[in-house]
Write an enzyme that holds these catalytic residues in place. Structure first.
Site, PDB file in Angstrom:
ATOM      1  CB  VAL A  15      -0.919  -0.316   1.295  1.00  0.00           C
ATOM      2  CG1 VAL A  15      -1.727   1.169   1.309  1.00  0.00           C
ATOM      3  CG2 VAL A  15      -2.106  -1.029   1.031  1.00  0.00           C
ATOM      4  CD  GLU A  16       3.140   3.767   3.755  1.00  0.00           C
ATOM      5  OE1 GLU A  16       3.324   4.857   3.136  1.00  0.00           O
ATOM      6  OE2 GLU A  16       2.349   4.079   4.926  1.00  0.00           O
TER       7      GLU A  16
END
Length: 146
Positions: A15-16
């Site tokens: 996600v990052e």
């Protein structure tokens, strides 16, 4: 509930940065786990672009956050994104900015997909199938999903 820290780290990284070790955000977060300089320094990450060093720092940070929030994985994930001070100040995940609530949902969803894929950290996360298992992995998650 037990959490697989390695799958959680894979999910945070996905996600990052979508796993990009050279990622740099507009706000200056760096590497696959998107460390800000002060947080990287606090958790011993000298080179946030180094996958191994960054992952070890992210593990230390998430472990610390889980301790700060009484083992609550959802709060630890929200604090990783929105800051532990902000979460403590606001008192609940629902009071966090929409960006943080969406981040939490994305990390939890990816974690669920990895867990259902048997922990295959090479899973690309691109499946469009609904993930019904989130609630069983994260009790109370039904209020965080969109």
């Amino acid at each position: 509930m037990s959490i697989d820290m390695e799958l959680l780290l894979d999910s945070v990284k996905h996600v990052e940065s979508r796993g990009n070790p050279n990622a740099v955000s507009p706000k200056g977060a760096k590497g696959p786990y998107q460390f800000m300089d002060a947080t990287a320094e606090e958790y011993g990450v000298k080179n946030p672009f180094d996958e191994t060093e960054s992952r070890a720092g992210a593990k230390r940070y998430l472990t610390n956050l889980m301790g700060q929030f009484g083992g609550d994985v959802e709060s630890a994930i929200a604090a990783y994104n929105g800051g532990p001070g902000r979460l403590k100040e606001r008192g609940s995940i629902s009071a966090m900015p929409e960006e943080t609530r969406n981040y939490l949902s994305q990390v939890m969803g990816h974690y669920s997909k990895l867990a259902m894929a048997g922990g295959d950290s090479q899973f690309d996360g691109q499946s469009q199938e609904p993930v019904a298992a989130v609630e069983s992995l994260f009790p109370g998650a039904e209020g965080t999903r969109r």
